[in-house]
Scaffold this motif. Sequence first.
Motif, mmCIF file in Angstrom:
data_model
loop_
_atom_site.group_PDB
_atom_site.id
_atom_site.type_symbol
_atom_site.label_atom_id
_atom_site.label_comp_id
_atom_site.label_asym_id
_atom_site.label_seq_id
_atom_site.Cartn_x
_atom_site.Cartn_y
_atom_site.Cartn_z
ATOM 1 N N ILE A 222 0.871 -0.992 -0.404
ATOM 2 C CA ILE A 222 0.146 -0.054 0.018
ATOM 3 C C ILE A 222 0.608 1.608 0.164
ATOM 4 N N VAL A 223 2.077 1.398 0.873
ATOM 5 C CA VAL A 223 2.910 2.792 0.817
ATOM 6 C C VAL A 223 3.459 3.030 -0.734
ATOM 7 N N VAL A 224 4.101 1.647 -0.987
ATOM 8 C CA VAL A 224 4.120 1.674 -2.477
ATOM 9 C C VAL A 224 3.716 2.362 -3.571
ATOM 10 N N HIS A 225 2.306 1.248 -3.477
ATOM 11 C CA HIS A 225 1.391 1.535 -4.649
ATOM 12 C C HIS A 225 0.945 3.436 -4.310
ATOM 13 N N GLN A 226 0.374 3.516 -3.243
ATOM 14 C CA GLN A 226 -0.235 5.334 -3.345
ATOM 15 C C GLN A 226 1.540 6.040 -3.378
ATOM 16 N N CYS A 227 2.541 6.125 -2.430
ATOM 17 C CA CYS A 227 3.438 6.857 -2.740
ATOM 18 C C CYS A 227 3.921 7.225 -4.337
ATOM 19 N N LEU A 228 4.431 5.829 -5.092
ATOM 20 C CA LEU A 228 4.482 6.028 -6.249
ATOM 21 C C LEU A 228 3.068 6.493 -6.840
ATOM 22 N N TRP A 229 2.124 6.156 -6.507
ATOM 23 C CA TRP A 229 0.999 7.104 -7.519
ATOM 24 C C TRP A 229 1.285 9.041 -7.911
ATOM 25 N N GLY A 230 1.175 9.063 -6.240
ATOM 26 C CA GLY A 230 1.350 10.395 -6.048
ATOM 27 C C GLY A 230 2.097 11.149 -7.198
ATOM 28 N N VAL A 231 3.589 10.057 -6.949
ATOM 29 C CA VAL A 231 4.559 11.178 -7.616
ATOM 30 C C VAL A 231 4.056 11.339 -9.121
ATOM 31 N N TYR A 232 3.778 9.977 -9.698
ATOM 32 C CA TYR A 232 3.279 9.975 -11.248
ATOM 33 C C TYR A 232 2.303 11.010 -11.347
ATOM 34 N N MET A 233 1.298 11.011 -10.579
ATOM 35 C CA MET A 233 0.657 11.996 -10.360
ATOM 36 C C MET A 233 1.027 13.287 -10.658
ATOM 37 N N GLY A 234 1.597 14.039 -9.043
ATOM 38 C CA GLY A 234 2.152 15.426 -9.288
ATOM 39 C C GLY A 234 3.546 15.348 -10.974
ATOM 40 N N CYS A 235 4.033 14.420 -10.534
ATOM 41 C CA CYS A 235 4.758 14.727 -12.755
ATOM 42 C C CYS A 235 4.187 14.777 -13.367
ATOM 43 N N CYS A 236 3.091 14.279 -13.579
ATOM 44 C CA CYS A 236 2.103 14.991 -14.560
ATOM 45 C C CYS A 236 1.935 15.931 -14.231
ATOM 46 N N PHE A 237 1.933 16.596 -14.038
ATOM 47 C CA PHE A 237 0.705 17.709 -13.310
ATOM 48 C C PHE A 237 1.632 18.874 -13.731
ATOM 49 N N ALA A 238 2.892 19.137 -12.548
ATOM 50 C CA ALA A 238 3.567 19.823 -12.745
ATOM 51 C C ALA A 238 4.333 20.983 -13.879
ATOM 52 N N PRO A 239 4.475 20.452 -14.122
ATOM 53 C CA PRO A 239 5.279 20.906 -16.148
ATOM 54 C C PRO A 239 4.288 22.141 -16.648
ATOM 55 N N ASN A 240 3.327 21.764 -16.443
ATOM 56 C CA ASN A 240 2.213 22.616 -17.349
ATOM 57 C C ASN A 240 1.607 24.066 -16.311
ATOM 58 N N HIS A 241 2.347 24.513 -15.635
ATOM 59 C CA HIS A 241 2.102 25.568 -15.096
ATOM 60 C C HIS A 241 3.238 26.182 -13.767
ATOM 61 N N LYS A 242 3.551 25.381 -13.659
ATOM 62 C CA LYS A 242 4.923 25.973 -12.250
ATOM 63 C C LYS A 242 5.868 26.344 -13.123
ATOM 64 N N GLY A 243 6.733 27.443 -12.961
ATOM 65 C CA GLY A 243 7.347 27.911 -12.952
ATOM 66 C C GLY A 243 6.678 29.538 -14.863
ATOM 67 N N MET A 244 5.370 29.266 -14.832
ATOM 68 C CA MET A 244 5.289 30.355 -15.836
ATOM 69 C C MET A 244 4.935 31.259 -15.576
ATOM 70 N N PRO A 245 3.966 32.585 -16.085
ATOM 71 C CA PRO A 245 4.025 33.911 -15.398
ATOM 72 C C PRO A 245 2.999 33.467 -14.545
ATOM 73 N N THR A 246 2.902 34.247 -13.720
ATOM 74 C CA THR A 246 1.486 34.137 -12.508
ATOM 75 C C THR A 246 1.028 35.395 -13.016
ATOM 76 N N LEU A 247 -0.245 35.381 -12.646
ATOM 77 C CA LEU A 247 -1.794 37.054 -13.233
ATOM 78 C C LEU A 247 -1.961 37.275 -11.799
ATOM 79 N N PRO A 248 -1.305 38.953 -11.637
ATOM 80 C CA PRO A 248 -2.557 39.673 -11.045
ATOM 81 C C PRO A 248 -4.110 39.297 -11.187
ATOM 82 N N PRO A 249 -4.254 39.976 -9.756
ATOM 83 C CA PRO A 249 -5.785 40.421 -9.794
ATOM 84 C C PRO A 249 -5.777 41.430 -10.406
ATOM 85 N N GLY A 250 -7.595 41.394 -10.916
ATOM 86 C CA GLY A 250 -7.063 42.688 -11.880
ATOM 87 C C GLY A 250 -6.649 42.908 -12.779
#
Length: 346
Positions: A222-250
């Motif tokens: 369970i530990v290996v499964h859940q931890c590796l699943w979290g890493v895989y999911m995070g590694c799929c979504f992290a490159p998409n926007h992190k480090g790109m410009p952020t938008l201020p209110p207004g």
Amino acid sequence: MASVTLSPRRSRGDDFAALSREVRHAGLLDRRRVNYLVRIILNLAVFAAGWAAFVVIGDSWWQLFTAAFFAVMFTQLAFIGHDAGHKQIFRGRRGNDAVGYLHGGLVGISYDWWVGKHTRHHANPNHEDDDPDLHIPVLAFTRDQGRSKRGFPRWMAKHQAGLFFPLLLLEGLNLHWSSIKHVWRGDGRAHRLEAGLLIAHLVAYLTVVFTVLSPLTGSAFIVVHQCLWGVYMGCCFAPNHKGMPTLPPGHRLDYLRKQVLTSRNVSGGRWVDFVLGGLNYQIEHHLFPTMPRPNLRRAQTIVQGFCDRHGIDYAQCGLLRSYGYVLRHLRTVSAPLRHDTEARTT
């Protein structure tokens, strides 16, 4: 790429209308039901075969390899739920919801919770106030966020570049817990259905694991499964926007520029398409969220060409380099926190 604050610009809605006509004329918004049907059947067949192999292997430490296999399969099933949430599979809500609830139940995630959160993200990507993906208690994606943290979250944010990938080990548990809280509060259109699905998932998962495996081996699985699943999911979504410009209110960016300038594509062949579930075409996905995943590759050529002609920055890089940009951004944002600590100790 460092995160910067964009200056307000005049709306140019006609640009997106022109791009949309080009994409629609190419037939890229047409549904790909057969493609999805084959994909879903194959996923479910491989998923079932994995559990059959799990039973055959029995109580063995070799099951840690099946744990890694199921981490991959949980993510692939979650990708289908993602596509259903965007109405990429069917035009109507009912069919997409049926697929979404099924796949959410298979991996133990609340489909309603995820759709609500992800819809807010798509409406305001990298918005400093309105993007829920920028509000993680132990991370800072802007310097203002870093300065506002106190106590342990501040210490975590100070060291966030080094802690980022280790923290992903907990992402699977975070998805489960967020789903449980959502259903417990009675939120969502079908919280009773989802409560049943989450309970069924937990009971079936634990029953199979601890019927086949000893308590020690089962706990390790369970530990290996859940931890590796979290890493895989995070590694799929992290490159998409992190480090790109952020938008201020207004800010006054039009839809086209808001989506393109805050997103990053990941280049590569079809193996990248498979591994990242089409999320590597993040720019095209954000511009046309209902576009079926199989059409994103063709749309990429049209969108990049359009951006080049209109002088719109189009970010794209390899997978490893994208992680480098993420870590560099996290380190840059947290630099003032480290400097404050150094100043107090000298």
